[in-house]
Design a protein around this motif. Structure first.
Motif, short mmCIF file in Angstrom:
data_model
loop_
_atom_site.label_atom_id
_atom_site.label_comp_id
_atom_site.label_asym_id
_atom_site.label_seq_id
_atom_site.Cartn_x
_atom_site.Cartn_y
_atom_site.Cartn_z
N ALA A 42 52.61 56.85 73.50
CA ALA A 42 52.65 55.52 74.09
C ALA A 42 54.02 54.84 74.02
O ALA A 42 54.31 53.95 74.82
CB ALA A 42 51.60 54.63 73.42
N ASP A 43 54.86 55.27 73.08
CA ASP A 43 56.16 54.61 72.90
C ASP A 43 57.33 55.45 73.42
O ASP A 43 58.49 55.18 73.08
CB ASP A 43 56.38 54.26 71.43
CG ASP A 43 56.29 55.48 70.52
OD1 ASP A 43 55.86 56.57 70.99
OD2 ASP A 43 56.65 55.36 69.33
N TYR A 44 57.06 56.45 74.24
CA TYR A 44 58.13 57.29 74.79
C TYR A 44 59.06 56.43 75.65
O TYR A 44 58.60 55.52 76.36
CB TYR A 44 57.50 58.39 75.64
CG TYR A 44 58.43 59.51 76.03
CD1 TYR A 44 58.64 60.58 75.17
CD2 TYR A 44 59.08 59.52 77.25
CE1 TYR A 44 59.47 61.63 75.53
CE2 TYR A 44 59.91 60.56 77.63
CZ TYR A 44 60.10 61.61 76.75
OH TYR A 44 60.93 62.65 77.11
N ASP A 45 60.35 56.71 75.58
CA ASP A 45 61.32 55.91 76.30
C ASP A 45 61.05 55.92 77.80
O ASP A 45 61.05 56.99 78.42
CB ASP A 45 62.74 56.43 76.02
CG ASP A 45 63.80 55.58 76.69
OD1 ASP A 45 64.28 55.99 77.78
OD2 ASP A 45 64.13 54.51 76.17
N PHE A 46 60.82 54.75 78.38
CA PHE A 46 60.42 54.66 79.79
C PHE A 46 61.55 55.11 80.72
O PHE A 46 61.29 55.80 81.72
CB PHE A 46 60.01 53.23 80.12
CG PHE A 46 59.40 53.07 81.49
CD1 PHE A 46 58.12 53.53 81.75
CD2 PHE A 46 60.12 52.46 82.51
CE1 PHE A 46 57.56 53.40 83.02
CE2 PHE A 46 59.56 52.32 83.78
CZ PHE A 46 58.29 52.79 84.03
N GLY A 47 62.79 54.76 80.42
CA GLY A 47 63.90 55.18 81.25
C GLY A 47 64.06 56.68 81.30
O GLY A 47 64.30 57.26 82.37
N ARG A 48 63.90 57.34 80.14
CA ARG A 48 63.98 58.80 80.11
C ARG A 48 62.83 59.41 80.90
O ARG A 48 63.01 60.40 81.61
CB ARG A 48 63.97 59.30 78.67
CG ARG A 48 63.90 60.83 78.57
CD ARG A 48 64.26 61.34 77.19
NE ARG A 48 63.94 62.75 77.04
CZ ARG A 48 64.63 63.75 77.57
NH1 ARG A 48 65.69 63.49 78.31
NH2 ARG A 48 64.28 65.00 77.37
N PHE A 49 61.66 58.80 80.79
CA PHE A 49 60.51 59.32 81.52
C PHE A 49 60.76 59.27 83.03
O PHE A 49 60.44 60.21 83.76
CB PHE A 49 59.25 58.54 81.16
CG PHE A 49 58.00 59.10 81.76
CD1 PHE A 49 57.42 60.26 81.25
CD2 PHE A 49 57.39 58.49 82.85
CE1 PHE A 49 56.26 60.79 81.81
CE2 PHE A 49 56.23 59.01 83.42
CZ PHE A 49 55.68 60.17 82.90
N LEU A 50 61.34 58.18 83.50
CA LEU A 50 61.67 58.06 84.92
C LEU A 50 62.68 59.13 85.34
O LEU A 50 62.55 59.75 86.41
CB LEU A 50 62.23 56.68 85.23
CG LEU A 50 61.28 55.49 85.13
CD1 LEU A 50 62.04 54.19 85.39
CD2 LEU A 50 60.11 55.61 86.09
N GLU A 51 63.67 59.35 84.49
CA GLU A 51 64.68 60.38 84.79
C GLU A 51 64.03 61.75 84.92
O GLU A 51 64.33 62.51 85.86
CB GLU A 51 65.72 60.38 83.67
CG GLU A 51 66.77 61.47 83.80
CD GLU A 51 67.66 61.59 82.57
OE1 GLU A 51 68.37 62.60 82.46
OE2 GLU A 51 67.61 60.67 81.71
N ILE A 52 63.16 62.08 84.00
CA ILE A 52 62.47 63.37 84.04
C ILE A 52 61.61 63.45 85.30
O ILE A 52 61.59 64.48 86.00
CB ILE A 52 61.61 63.55 82.78
CG1 ILE A 52 62.51 63.72 81.55
CG2 ILE A 52 60.67 64.76 82.92
CD1 ILE A 52 61.76 63.64 80.23
N GLY A 53 60.90 62.38 85.60
CA GLY A 53 60.04 62.36 86.78
C GLY A 53 60.82 62.62 88.06
O GLY A 53 60.36 63.38 88.94
#
Length: 324
Positions: free
Chosen positions: A117-128
């Motif tokens: 739940a606390d994974y970095d949102f910006g990094r998640f967008l980059e991966i996506g």
């Protein structure tokens, strides 16, 4: 009397009439060893065979990290207060992309990226964004992450995500440290952003009432969910809810059938974990899993509890569903 009531409810299903909460509960109360049980699953099977035209779907999910999660769910191997996974890990982008490429080669219909739940949102967008480049246009990219707001929902869509897996869990706020209202705000954000909402009644344990289960079916229908699921709780050793036990596969099969009849999803009905018998109860979609999953203590669930894409395609084929 109950048999007559069930017959009348199933007749309403045939007429396309949406069922209410009392009717959903009545179906769930069906005796699993009765003749009526088989009439119930037969109706769900009939709907999926006719409405889905025997089309089967395989979705894959990649778990991106394992770390103590602030959601602190009492059934989860990744919970902050009962972290029981082998080790804390976070996949590098190159590894994620390799796993995504294999999923594409194995012809998955959707690829889910899951985090704590606390994974970095910006990094998640980059991966996506990078994963989206690998997918065919008709393959869904789905986020399975913590709660987020309206602006972040729009950012997910702009990054190439087409859907979000998000739910109000059974006993949310009691068995988790997340307020139910927070989960609902995220559901609203998903729909307002024009993302597809993927929903599931979960994690179902012996202590949950049929009323609770029916409420989540109706919540999914309220949001117009077209990709629906139900999931039994897997008892993970070391987690607080381990001692409460699990429902049987037979009970899960009935719940899957009722979920199919009550929610009337237009695309697919899933059950988790994959069980062959549920494919006679309206289920036409299954999940393969890679990396960590919250029902497993292994770092690589594909080497333990998780099933492969090939195994899921074969399971569906054995039940007469065809995957593209």
């Amino acid at each position: 009397m109950l048999e007559k009531q069930i017959s009348e409810i199933l007749d309403k299903v045939s007429e396309g009439i949406l069922l209410d909460r009392d009717e959903a509960v009545a179906l769930l109360e069906t005796d699993n060893e009765s003749e009526t049980f088989y009439r119930l699953i037969a109706k769900a099977n009939e709907l999926s065979r006719t409405e889905y035209k025997n089309r089967g779907y395989v979705f894959a999910q990649i778990g991106l990290n394992s770390a103590p999660c602030p959601g602190n769910c009492k059934f989860c191997s990744l919970a902050r207060d009962s972290f029981v996974v082998e080790t804390e890990t976070e996949k590098e982008l190159d590894e994620i992309l390799e796993e995504a490429k294999r999923a594409v080669e194995e012809r998955v219909d959707a690829l889910f990226l899951m985090t704590t739940a606390d994974y970095d949102f910006g990094r998640f967008l980059e991966i996506g964004r990078e994963v989206r480049k690998l997918l065919l246009d008709d393959v869904m990219l789905v986020a399975n992450i913590g709660d987020f707001d309206d602006a972040q929902a729009v950012m997910l869509k702009e990054a190439g995500f087409t859907g979000v897996y998000h739910i109000v869990r059974l006993n949310e706020g009691t068995d988790t440290d997340i307020p139910k209202e927070q989960r609902i705000r995220t559901l609203d954000a998903v729909k307002d952003a024009g993302l597809e909402l993927i929903y599931c009644v979960e994690p179902i344990g012996p202590e949950h009432t049929y009323g609770q289960i029916a409420d989540e079916m109706l919540r999914a229908r309220k949001y117009g969910v077209d990709i629906m699921a139900c999931m039994k709780r897997v008892c993970v050793p070391g987690t607080p809810l381990f001692e409460k036990g699990e429902i049987t596969d037979l009970e899960l099969t009935k719940i899957a059938a009722v979920t199919r009849l009550v929610t009337r999803p237009k695309k697919s009905m899933n059950v988790h974990e994959p069980k062959q018998m549920t494919l006679l109860a309206g289920v036409n979609q299954l999940y393969a899993e890679i990396g960590i999953n919250p029902r497993d203590c292994a770092e690589k669930t594909e080497q333990n509890r998780g099933k492969s894409v090939a195994a899921m395609r074969d399971m569906l084929a054995q039940a007469g569903y065809h995957c593209i």
